[in-house]
Write an enzyme that holds these catalytic residues in place. Structure first.
Site, PDB file in Angstrom:
ATOM      1  CD  GLU A 275      -2.767   1.477   2.303  1.00 31.78           C
ATOM      2  OE1 GLU A 275      -2.697   0.768   3.321  1.00 31.78           O
ATOM      3  OE2 GLU A 275      -3.663   2.311   2.113  1.00 31.78           O
TER       4      GLU A 275
ATOM      5  CG  ASP B 157      -3.269  -2.275   4.162  1.00 32.03           C
ATOM      6  OD1 ASP B 157      -2.469  -1.523   4.764  1.00 32.03           O
ATOM      7  OD2 ASP B 157      -4.440  -1.947   3.911  1.00 32.03           O
TER       8      ASP B 157
ATOM      9  CB  ILE C 196      -1.638  -0.247   9.558  1.00 32.51           C
ATOM     10  CG1 ILE C 196      -0.293  -0.432  10.274  1.00 32.51           C
ATOM     11  CG2 ILE C 196      -2.772  -0.058  10.571  1.00 32.51           C
ATOM     12  CD1 ILE C 196       0.069   0.689  11.235  1.00 32.51           C
ATOM     13  CG  ASP C 197      -7.231  -3.079   5.924  1.00 28.54           C
ATOM     14  OD1 ASP C 197      -7.281  -2.133   5.117  1.00 28.54           O
ATOM     15  OD2 ASP C 197      -8.201  -3.808   6.184  1.00 28.54           O
TER      16      ASP C 197
ATOM     17  CB  THR D 114      -4.288   3.907   8.494  1.00 27.28           C
ATOM     18  OG1 THR D 114      -3.592   2.876   7.806  1.00 27.28           O
ATOM     19  CG2 THR D 114      -3.277   4.917   9.000  1.00 27.28           C
TER      20      THR D 114
ATOM     21  CG  ASP E 150      -7.549  -1.943   1.290  1.00 26.27           C
ATOM     22  OD1 ASP E 150      -6.866  -1.644   2.273  1.00 26.27           O
ATOM     23  OD2 ASP E 150      -7.787  -1.140   0.356  1.00 26.27           O
TER      24      ASP E 150
HETATM   25  C1  IPD Z   1      -8.842   1.166   4.309  1.00 20.57           C
HETATM   26  C2  IPD Z   1      -9.715   0.273   5.146  1.00 20.57           C
HETATM   27  C3  IPD Z   1     -11.147   0.761   5.098  1.00 20.57           C
HETATM   28  C4  IPD Z   1     -11.654   0.823   3.678  1.00 20.57           C
HETATM   29  C5  IPD Z   1     -10.741   1.635   2.795  1.00 20.57           C
HETATM   30  C6  IPD Z   1      -9.317   1.139   2.890  1.00 20.57           C
HETATM   31  P1  IPD Z   1      -6.282   1.504   5.023  1.00 20.57           P
HETATM   32  O1  IPD Z   1      -7.517   0.698   4.330  1.00 20.57           O
HETATM   33  O2  IPD Z   1      -9.673  -1.037   4.690  1.00 20.57           O
HETATM   34  O3  IPD Z   1     -11.981  -0.121   5.782  1.00 20.57           O
HETATM   35  O4  IPD Z   1     -12.904   1.430   3.657  1.00 20.57           O
HETATM   36  O5  IPD Z   1     -11.221   1.511   1.464  1.00 20.57           O
HETATM   37  O6  IPD Z   1      -8.499   1.965   2.109  1.00 20.57           O
HETATM   38  O7  IPD Z   1      -6.165   2.788   4.287  1.00 20.57           O
HETATM   39  O8  IPD Z   1      -6.631   1.706   6.450  1.00 20.57           O
HETATM   40  O9  IPD Z   1      -5.133   0.617   4.805  1.00 20.57           O
END
Ligand code: IPD
Length: 318
Positions: A73, A90, A92-93, A95, A257
């Site tokens: 990411e 990813d 930290i999914d 963030t 993700d």
């Molecule tokens: C996000 C999370 C969130 C989703 C976003 C993602 P991130 O990832 O998964 O639930 O709604 O589309 O981008 O940015 O925290 O790695």
């Protein structure tokens, strides 16, 4: 040249331990909001910890599997997956949850080959729940048998997977077996996410979809039991794999993700299709997904019903 037959078990075992290592970097961090936390806009965040974890994970993977590609990411520009053996990460999914100290976050690591995710690891270091799957071998939730502030890890090297595992309890997914039939949208608990595109066609599609799902008959809606917006696409997939969410729909997220959650859902009997009607064979980097739990009946009907509920709304665009 890349290894033509990746050893999925070896990859899985390595990723399992790597995720736990990354997890301790995440739980010991103290994220703060600053102007540099913001990416595209104020709802699209990155912290120093996201970057440090991705750095550690990518260099460990490069050292162990030097010929494999990497899609992360924080370092990838296009998000597009190629047929080469590729780790999709990813760091930290969730963030946004992380910067708010809301403990619904995960590190998500998938291994894909010929554009198919084949190994998936999703680890929430705050709950110490580790979800993992290898294509064709089932999906599991593994957690320390005795809750501890330091999850068990080998003290040296990366190859001591089995002894480490003996300190954990492993449960096959879905948690209820056989998985109860799906009773249709009206009886469903559905995850949706707000994402970070907050205007334009895709925003309109999302908000109309939320209203079509939640509204009652008088609004023309499906009136699902309720909607949940928890903030980690990877953990949403795992909740669908466990069976405690019936479905998850999102447009706008990326391969990193959903790549790992994808394997975990499918290995738990669930289904990943596209977010728009008729997309039975979505691609991992297709950016719009409908994920439905495993069930003894009612799965395909649920997908049709879900797509039907989106009819008349704008189509989600890449
Ligand atoms: C996000 C999370 C969130 C989703 C976003 C993602 P991130 O990832 O998964 O639930 O709604 O589309 O981008 O940015 O925290 O790695």
């Amino acid at each position: 040249m890349a290894d033509p037959t990746p050893n999925l078990q070896e990859i899985h075992d390595f990723l399992f331990l790597l995720a736990i290592r990354a997890g301790s970097m995440i739980t010991s961090a103290n994220p703060t909001l600053s102007p540099s936390t913001q990416k595209k806009n104020s709802s699209d965040l990155v912290t120093e910890t996201d970057k440090a974890v991705e750095d550690m994970v990518s260099s460990s993977l490069k050292a162990k599997f030097p010929s494999y590609s990497f899609l992360g990411e924080e370092t990838s520009t296009s998000g597009a997956l190629t047929p080469a053996p590729t780790f999709i990460v990813d760091p930290i999914d969730g963030t946004t949850n992380f910067v708010h100290a809301h403990p619904y976050i995960s590190i998500s690591i998938a291994f894909a080959y010929e554009r198919r995710p084949l190994v998936g690891i999703v680890y929430n270091p705050f709950t110490q729940h580790l979800y993992h799957a290898i294509h064709g071998k089932g999906a599991f939730l593994t957690a320390p048998s005795i809750p501890t502030s330091h999850p068990p890890l080998p003290s040296h090297g990366e190859s001591k997977f089995e002894p480490v595992l003996s300190a954990y309890t492993r449960t096959r997914l879905p948690l209820k077996s056989p998985a109860p039939p799906l009773q249709g949208l009206k009886q469903a608990l559905v995850a949706i996410e707000w994402g970070n595109e907050r205007s334009g066609n895709n925003w309109e599609t999302k908000t109309k979809t939320f209203s079509s799902l939640a509204g009652d008959d008088s609004t023309g809606g499906s009136m699902v039991h309720s909607l949940r917006s928890l903030g980690s696409a990877a953990l949403n997939c795992c909740a669908v794999a466990r069976g405690d969410l019936d479905a998850y729909w999102e447009g706008g997220c990326w391969a990193w993700d959903v790549g790992a959650g994808w394997v975990i859902v499918e290995e738990a009997g669930g289904r990943v299709v596209g977010g728009n009607e008729g997309e039975w064979k979505p691609s991992v980097d297709g950016r719009r997904y409908l994920v439905v739990r495993g069930a003894e009946g009612g799965q395909e009907q649920m997908i049709h019903e879900f797509w039907g509920a989106l009819k008349g709304n704008l189509e989600y665009e890449q």
